[in-house]
Design a protein around this motif. Structure first.
Motif, PDB file in Angstrom:
ATOM      1  N   ASP A 243       0.914  -1.331   0.210  1.00 26.17           N
ATOM      2  CA  ASP A 243      -0.067   0.256  -0.041  1.00 26.17           C
ATOM      3  C   ASP A 243       0.793   1.122  -0.099  1.00 26.17           C
ATOM      4  O   ASP A 243       0.426   2.301  -0.046  1.00 26.17           O
ATOM      5  CB  ASP A 243      -0.933   0.037   1.389  1.00 26.17           C
ATOM      6  N   GLN A 244       2.306   1.125   0.055  1.00 26.68           N
ATOM      7  CA  GLN A 244       3.269   2.146   0.098  1.00 26.68           C
ATOM      8  C   GLN A 244       2.846   3.377   1.103  1.00 26.68           C
ATOM      9  O   GLN A 244       3.166   4.419   1.089  1.00 26.68           O
ATOM     10  CB  GLN A 244       3.143   2.969  -1.185  1.00 26.68           C
ATOM     11  N   ALA A 245       2.171   2.639   2.218  1.00 21.35           N
ATOM     12  CA  ALA A 245       1.946   3.707   3.446  1.00 21.35           C
ATOM     13  C   ALA A 245       2.277   2.957   4.606  1.00 21.35           C
ATOM     14  O   ALA A 245       2.742   3.650   5.840  1.00 21.35           O
ATOM     15  CB  ALA A 245       0.626   4.149   3.454  1.00 21.35           C
ATOM     16  N   THR A 246       2.424   1.657   4.743  1.00 21.80           N
ATOM     17  CA  THR A 246       2.460   0.978   6.221  1.00 21.80           C
ATOM     18  C   THR A 246       3.917   0.450   6.079  1.00 21.80           C
ATOM     19  O   THR A 246       4.161  -0.373   5.369  1.00 21.80           O
ATOM     20  CB  THR A 246       1.333  -0.221   5.972  1.00 21.80           C
ATOM     21  N   ASP A 247       4.578   0.783   7.343  1.00 22.13           N
ATOM     22  CA  ASP A 247       5.954   0.523   7.387  1.00 22.13           C
ATOM     23  C   ASP A 247       5.866  -1.188   7.792  1.00 22.13           C
ATOM     24  O   ASP A 247       4.933  -1.707   8.570  1.00 22.13           O
ATOM     25  CB  ASP A 247       6.770   1.039   8.471  1.00 22.13           C
ATOM     26  N   ILE A 248       6.841  -1.881   7.191  1.00 21.90           N
ATOM     27  CA  ILE A 248       7.199  -3.371   7.564  1.00 21.90           C
ATOM     28  C   ILE A 248       7.594  -3.661   8.987  1.00 21.90           C
ATOM     29  O   ILE A 248       7.037  -4.398   9.780  1.00 21.90           O
ATOM     30  CB  ILE A 248       7.966  -3.986   6.417  1.00 21.90           C
ATOM     31  N   ILE A 249       8.235  -2.604   9.485  1.00 21.82           N
ATOM     32  CA  ILE A 249       8.608  -2.547  10.887  1.00 21.82           C
ATOM     33  C   ILE A 249       7.790  -1.340  11.363  1.00 21.82           C
ATOM     34  O   ILE A 249       8.317  -0.209  11.145  1.00 21.82           O
ATOM     35  CB  ILE A 249      10.003  -2.335  11.214  1.00 21.82           C
ATOM     36  N   GLY A 250       6.622  -1.533  12.054  1.00 20.59           N
ATOM     37  CA  GLY A 250       5.684  -0.454  12.185  1.00 20.59           C
ATOM     38  C   GLY A 250       6.136   0.479  13.343  1.00 20.59           C
ATOM     39  O   GLY A 250       6.877   0.043  14.020  1.00 20.59           O
TER      40      GLY A 250
END
Length: 336
Positions: A243-250
């Motif tokens: 989604d190009q908005a949610t970090d994989i390491i959030g």
């Protein structure tokens, strides 16, 4: 001998396969640093030391050495998993002439970027309990290690840590970082994995302490890209989901106080001996299974990518997770 995917790409003579590898490397920067070892089966087994040998070493004059206790070993089993997919190109693309970018090339780039994101996400969040077709990631692996392999910026049960509150908080922040480095195979850290905001935040805290020159530098990968380093260790941004908005390491991990406003850093030591490394049955492959023919069920051609790979952890000290760090956007000196 183990090579990184970037090194495998340099050795690859097939220009198309080489291009596929380079695209994966561009979208998954960790592949610049993680070594891969070739294996010859779907499953591999290795031993590690749970307890080192003891006894012997010292004796009195005319005395005997104490009998050696040969210690205790444990076994670890790792697997490789099929990673790739089928990219289908509508035949209408072959009739298009007036375009800014070749639509087939554009679709291929987007497809490979999405696959690289899947691989990045598996490295951190992979769990064979929920997806048995992919390897376990660092979050699950470190949770199974000794408790000392998890460092808390603020104690479990406490609100997440803000390192910009004052000078003392900034110094404690770096003390925690340095402690995490020491716990990772005795300081043999190969990379620190985090998100973009944390990298920017670390630099901001260093500026707050007027210590930028003492902590940070830069390095370059084989593609010429610049990476920030902390004490010579590359800081690798694991990037965003599709989604190009949610970090994989959030920045929305569960914090010590139960909130959803913290993040983590992962300190990793690479290597075949007591470290973490990649394993592969095959190098990344790309081919047309139909040899240019049209698919039976639709007017399209196909490109298939296939890479049997996994992670192997042959050591008990090669990963450290530093957690309960407040989301940088919420720091007193907020980092957007």
């Amino acid at each position: 001998m183990a090579f990184t995917l970037a090194q495998y790409a340099q050795l690859e003579r097939d220009e198309f396969k080489k291009g596929i590898m380079l695209k994966l490397i561009r979208e998954a920067p960790l592949l610049n640093f993680l070594p891969f070892e070739n294996v010859d089966s779907l499953n591999v087994k290795a031993m590690y030391w749970e307890r080192l040998p003891s006894g012997g070493s010292w004796r009195a004059v005319n005395g005997s050495y104490e009998e050696i206790d040969f210690g205790q070993t444990g076994e670890v089993h790792e697997s490789v998993y099929g990673f790739g997919g089928d990219m289908k190109f509508d035949k209408v693309f072959d009739s298009m002439k007036n375009y800014i970018e070749d639509p087939k090339a554009a679709h291929l780039k987007a497809y490979l970027k999405s696959r690289a994101i899947d691989w990045n996400n598996a490295v951190i969040n992979g769990d064979i309990g929920t997806n048995p077709n992919a390897f376990d990631g660092l979050k699950k692996r470190v949770a199974a290690m000794d408790s000392r392999q998890t460092v808390w910026f603020a104690a479990d049960g406490s609100a997440p840590y803000d390192p910009t509150t004052n000078g003392a908080a900034a110094r404690t922040f770096f003390r925690k970082l340095n402690g995490a480095i020491r716990r990772c195979n005795g300081g043999k850290v190969s990379a620190i994995l985090c998100n973009e905001a944390v990298i920017e935040g670390m630099e901001a805290v260093a500026y707050l302490m007027q210590a930028q020159g003492n902590y940070f530098d830069v390095t370059k990968d084989l593609l010429g890209r610049t990476f920030t380093t902390y004490r010579g260790i590359p800081l690798v941004d694991m990037g965003l989901l599709q989604d190009q908005a949610t970090d994989i390491i959030g920045n929305t991990e569960v914090a010590g106080d139960g909130g959803a406003d913290s993040t983590s850093l992962y300190f990793v030591s690479f290597g075949r001996d007591e470290g973490l490394h990649g394993i592969q049955l095959t190098s990344p492959n790309a081919y047309d299974p139909l040899k240019g023919a049209e698919m039976e069920d639709k007017p399209a051609t196909m490109l298939r990518t296939d890479w049997w790979n996994g992670l192997a952890t042959f050591g008990r000290r090669c990963i450290v997770r530093a957690r309960n760090l407040e989301a940088p956007s919420d720091w007193t000196e907020a980092v957007s």
